[in-house]
Scaffold this motif. Structure first.
Motif, mmCIF file in Angstrom:
data_model
loop_
_atom_site.group_PDB
_atom_site.id
_atom_site.type_symbol
_atom_site.label_atom_id
_atom_site.label_comp_id
_atom_site.label_asym_id
_atom_site.label_seq_id
_atom_site.Cartn_x
_atom_site.Cartn_y
_atom_site.Cartn_z
ATOM 1 N N HIS A 1 -12.762 -36.570 23.234
ATOM 2 C CA HIS A 1 -13.712 -37.476 22.585
ATOM 3 C C HIS A 1 -14.315 -38.415 23.622
ATOM 4 O O HIS A 1 -13.638 -38.810 24.563
ATOM 5 C CB HIS A 1 -13.022 -38.322 21.507
ATOM 6 N N GLY A 2 -15.556 -38.806 23.403
ATOM 7 C CA GLY A 2 -16.193 -39.782 24.283
ATOM 8 C C GLY A 2 -16.125 -39.363 25.738
ATOM 9 O O GLY A 2 -16.455 -38.231 26.082
ATOM 10 N N ARG B 1 -10.361 -50.588 24.512
ATOM 11 C CA ARG B 1 -10.634 -49.424 23.655
ATOM 12 C C ARG B 1 -10.483 -48.163 24.488
ATOM 13 O O ARG B 1 -10.731 -48.162 25.679
ATOM 14 C CB ARG B 1 -12.059 -49.486 23.104
ATOM 15 N N SER C 1 -13.284 -39.278 27.531
ATOM 16 C CA SER C 1 -11.931 -38.861 27.898
ATOM 17 C C SER C 1 -11.921 -37.417 28.382
ATOM 18 O O SER C 1 -12.750 -36.601 27.983
ATOM 19 C CB SER C 1 -10.984 -38.988 26.705
ATOM 20 N N GLU D 1 -1.717 -37.765 20.655
ATOM 21 C CA GLU D 1 -2.460 -39.009 20.473
ATOM 22 C C GLU D 1 -1.506 -40.211 20.451
ATOM 23 O O GLU D 1 -1.821 -41.266 21.001
ATOM 24 C CB GLU D 1 -3.287 -38.979 19.196
ATOM 25 N N ASP E 1 -10.685 -43.535 24.139
ATOM 26 C CA ASP E 1 -10.957 -42.329 23.358
ATOM 27 C C ASP E 1 -9.797 -41.361 23.526
ATOM 28 O O ASP E 1 -9.251 -41.216 24.625
ATOM 29 C CB ASP E 1 -12.228 -41.633 23.863
#
Length: 93
Positions: free
Chosen positions: A26-27, A20, A29, A41, A22
């Motif tokens: 986000h998160g 997984r 990253s 992205e 990010d």
């Protein structure tokens, strides 16, 4: 915790490795959310695919990618023209 988290937690019980990440901003990253675009992205997703494909325990011929919400759009776009066997997407509830 969302759908992709639950899927990622369950798949190793079936002998399937998961990875997984990010998107930027986000998160955990790097980067800023304001700089996020669908196109960068898609490039991030392709880089993650290349990383996963290079891992010694990963069968390059059997890689799937799952994205939720905008990640589903990114998954579909990243899967075009690549070796991703099973691009998948899901919508949030």
């Amino acid at each position: 915790r969302g759908t992709t988290y639950m899927v990622a937690k369950q798949l190793p019980n079936e002998g399937i490795a998961t990875l997984r990440f990010d998107f930027n901003g986000h998160g955990q990253s790097d980067g800023k959310m304001k700089d996020m675009t669908v196109l960068n992205e898609v490039e991030d997703a392709k880089c993650v695919y290349q990383y996963a494909a290079g891992l010694p325990f990963v069968d390059r011929e059997r890689i799937a990618m799952l994205g939720a919400s905008q990640g589903g759009v990114v998954t579909s776009m990243a899967g075009g023209g690549s070796r991703i066997d099973v691009p998948g997407s899901c919508a949030p509830r």
